[in-house]
Design an enzyme around this catalytic site. Sequence first.
Site, short mmCIF file in Angstrom:
data_model
loop_
_atom_site.label_atom_id
_atom_site.label_comp_id
_atom_site.label_asym_id
_atom_site.label_seq_id
_atom_site.Cartn_x
_atom_site.Cartn_y
_atom_site.Cartn_z
N ARG A 1 0.81 -1.24 0.00
CA ARG A 1 0.00 0.00 0.00
C ARG A 1 0.84 1.28 0.00
NH1 ARG A 1 -3.17 -3.07 3.71
NH2 ARG A 1 -4.87 -4.05 2.58
N LYS B 1 3.25 11.27 -11.33
CA LYS B 1 2.42 10.38 -12.14
C LYS B 1 3.20 9.08 -12.37
CE LYS B 1 -0.59 13.41 -14.80
NZ LYS B 1 -0.96 13.90 -16.15
N GLU C 1 9.62 17.66 -24.98
CA GLU C 1 8.95 18.07 -23.73
C GLU C 1 9.48 19.42 -23.24
OE1 GLU C 1 6.32 16.49 -22.73
OE2 GLU C 1 6.57 14.31 -22.75
N LYS D 1 7.21 22.96 -14.43
CA LYS D 1 6.40 21.82 -14.01
C LYS D 1 6.06 21.92 -12.52
CE LYS D 1 5.36 17.02 -14.42
NZ LYS D 1 5.51 15.76 -15.13
N GLU E 1 -10.71 23.52 -15.77
CA GLU E 1 -10.10 24.06 -16.99
C GLU E 1 -8.62 24.32 -16.73
OE1 GLU E 1 -12.14 27.49 -18.38
OE2 GLU E 1 -14.02 26.39 -18.59
N ARG F 1 -3.12 21.14 -14.50
CA ARG F 1 -2.06 20.20 -14.87
C ARG F 1 -2.28 19.59 -16.25
NH1 ARG F 1 1.00 15.73 -11.10
NH2 ARG F 1 2.31 14.95 -12.79
N ASN G 1 -0.17 18.34 -21.02
CA ASN G 1 -0.42 17.30 -22.02
C ASN G 1 -0.56 17.83 -23.43
OD1 ASN G 1 -0.29 14.75 -20.91
ND2 ASN G 1 -2.26 14.99 -19.89
N HIS H 1 -0.27 15.45 -26.34
CA HIS H 1 -0.23 14.09 -25.80
C HIS H 1 -1.45 13.24 -26.19
CE1 HIS H 1 3.14 15.65 -23.57
NE2 HIS H 1 3.30 14.56 -22.87
N HIS I 1 -0.38 10.02 -27.68
CA HIS I 1 -0.66 8.70 -27.09
C HIS I 1 -1.34 7.80 -28.13
CE1 HIS I 1 -0.51 10.32 -22.67
NE2 HIS I 1 0.68 10.07 -23.17
N HIS J 1 8.19 8.27 -27.06
CA HIS J 1 7.15 9.14 -26.49
C HIS J 1 7.33 10.58 -26.96
CE1 HIS J 1 4.27 10.75 -23.65
NE2 HIS J 1 5.20 11.58 -23.19
P1 NAD Z 1 12.86 5.36 -21.79
O1 NAD Z 1 12.68 5.23 -20.35
O2 NAD Z 1 12.42 4.23 -22.66
O3 NAD Z 1 14.39 5.69 -22.08
C1 NAD Z 1 14.79 5.87 -23.41
C2 NAD Z 1 15.94 4.93 -23.81
O4 NAD Z 1 17.16 5.46 -23.31
C3 NAD Z 1 15.82 3.54 -23.25
O5 NAD Z 1 16.34 2.62 -24.19
C4 NAD Z 1 16.72 3.61 -22.03
O6 NAD Z 1 17.19 2.35 -21.61
C5 NAD Z 1 17.83 4.47 -22.52
N1 NAD Z 1 18.57 5.22 -21.53
C6 NAD Z 1 18.08 5.81 -20.41
N2 NAD Z 1 19.02 6.55 -19.83
C7 NAD Z 1 20.13 6.42 -20.58
C8 NAD Z 1 21.43 6.95 -20.49
N3 NAD Z 1 21.77 7.83 -19.55
N4 NAD Z 1 22.34 6.58 -21.41
C9 NAD Z 1 21.99 5.73 -22.42
N5 NAD Z 1 20.77 5.21 -22.58
C10 NAD Z 1 19.84 5.57 -21.65
O7 NAD Z 1 12.11 6.65 -22.36
P2 NAD Z 1 11.94 8.14 -21.80
O8 NAD Z 1 11.85 8.99 -23.00
O9 NAD Z 1 12.91 8.44 -20.75
O10 NAD Z 1 10.51 8.08 -21.09
C11 NAD Z 1 9.34 7.82 -21.84
C12 NAD Z 1 8.29 7.26 -20.91
O11 NAD Z 1 8.01 8.25 -19.91
C13 NAD Z 1 7.00 6.93 -21.59
O12 NAD Z 1 6.53 5.70 -21.12
C14 NAD Z 1 6.08 8.05 -21.15
O13 NAD Z 1 4.73 7.66 -21.11
C15 NAD Z 1 6.60 8.35 -19.78
N6 NAD Z 1 6.30 9.70 -19.29
C16 NAD Z 1 5.81 9.83 -18.05
C17 NAD Z 1 5.55 11.07 -17.53
C18 NAD Z 1 5.06 11.21 -16.12
O14 NAD Z 1 4.70 12.32 -15.73
N7 NAD Z 1 5.08 10.14 -15.34
C19 NAD Z 1 5.79 12.22 -18.30
C20 NAD Z 1 6.32 12.06 -19.57
C21 NAD Z 1 6.58 10.79 -20.07
N1 GLY Z 2 3.62 14.73 -18.03
C1 GLY Z 2 2.35 15.31 -17.69
C2 GLY Z 2 2.15 15.44 -16.24
O1 GLY Z 2 3.01 15.13 -15.45
O2 GLY Z 2 1.12 15.88 -15.83
#
Ligand code: NAD
Ligand code: GLY
Length: 363
Positions: free
Chosen positions: A120, A142, A184, A226, A240, A243, A247, A250, A254, A267
């Site tokens: 939990r 998130k 982003e 952010k 309205e 946060r 997006n 997005h 998505h 992404h």
């Molecule tokens: P990712 O986590 O897949 O990383 C991208 C690639 O880079 C992967 O192959 C990873 O292994 C590699 N990598 C990571 N760090 C590295 C480094 N220092 N050196 C070499 N390679 C490295 O992708 P991302 O772009 O970091 O994240 C995308 C994800 O984040 C999506 O799933 C998206 O939905 C999510 N996201 C979440 C939020 C949120 O608020 N939680 C916001 C934006 C995106």
């Molecule tokens: N990446 C969108 C949010 O964190 O709300």
Amino acid sequence: MQTLTIDLGARSYPILIGPGLSETAWAERAPLLGRRVCIVSNEVVAPLYLERVCAAIAKVGADTTALVLPDGESFKNGATLDRIYDHLLAQRCDRSTPIVALGGGVIGDLAGFAAATYQRGVPFIQMPTTLLAQVDSSVGGKTGINHPLGKNMIGAFWQPRLVVADTDTLKTLPDRELSAGLAEVIKYGLIRDLPFLAWIEAHLDRLMARDPEALTVAIERSCANKAEVVAADELETAQEGGRALLNLGHTFGHAIETGAGYGNWLHGEAVAAGTMMACELSRRLGWLSDKEVERVRALLLRARLPVTGPALGADRYIDLMGHDKKVIAGRLRLVLLKRLGEAVTWAGAAETEIRAAIETCCA
Ligand code: NAD
Ligand code: GLY
């Protein structure tokens, strides 16, 4: 090192940004680590950084147990989440064992959701290693996983206790991933910080060349934007704006990620193409001029990002967009631009216009 704070009352936490922090961040934070931490990483990041993080944490007196997951968006699912729970149980991690996410947004979202749900809820620490994760996904709480029918459909809000963004880790990031992160960064300029947009335009070449000083400015300014948005509307409940404005692009993006198959579009790439769709729709509503849309397109192209989406067909886009978390009573709420630097949530766009915007921006 720069420190920003996410201001959420008793759950406020710092974001540390700077070089070498994987090793140096812990000396003053031993109480947060406790006796033992569980580090979740992946097969790409672990060989690069896991050993040094474990050694640095050991130096301040905490043991580590590590789980190395397969790499990629296609593993951001329930089966991988189960592997984290299996590891936590097998290692007898308890409610006091913090989970540390060492990796990009995929690892952060997965490990964060595990932290939100294991027994939990257990303490969570983000160590983002991609530009995208350092400017966005590691901040704001998130967490979640994908479902075959929709991106990030299962998840929870679970704030980390600490974010450690070691800018040195960006040195090993592939070029395509750096560009994805810039999508982003550009987003913050477009939705609420016009001077930042101009700064990005002026310094894009330095950012693309990984100039550490320029990258640090971009990360700080993105996180500061952010932080303000999240502090004002943590759970994205504002009727309205709020946060949801984070997006921009997005809802379209998505749909691209799900429609093209998780992992085929990064992404950030999907967000870039989705941002062009949102700009085109804003132009059709009379909010953006042709010249402003062209300004956005030119910047995304300079950042080596796609400005058109895959030709899935407007029907498929509309169907996938229907799963968006901003849908209320069956009506799409899109993030659009009233002008550059000012985003709105908008449920008033006619479907014919949405379709036209998608078709204009498809390859
Ligand atoms: P990712 O986590 O897949 O990383 C991208 C690639 O880079 C992967 O192959 C990873 O292994 C590699 N990598 C990571 N760090 C590295 C480094 N220092 N050196 C070499 N390679 C490295 O992708 P991302 O772009 O970091 O994240 C995308 C994800 O984040 C999506 O799933 C998206 O939905 C999510 N996201 C979440 C939020 C949120 O608020 N939680 C916001 C934006 C995106
Ligand atoms: N990446 C969108 C949010 O964190 O709300």
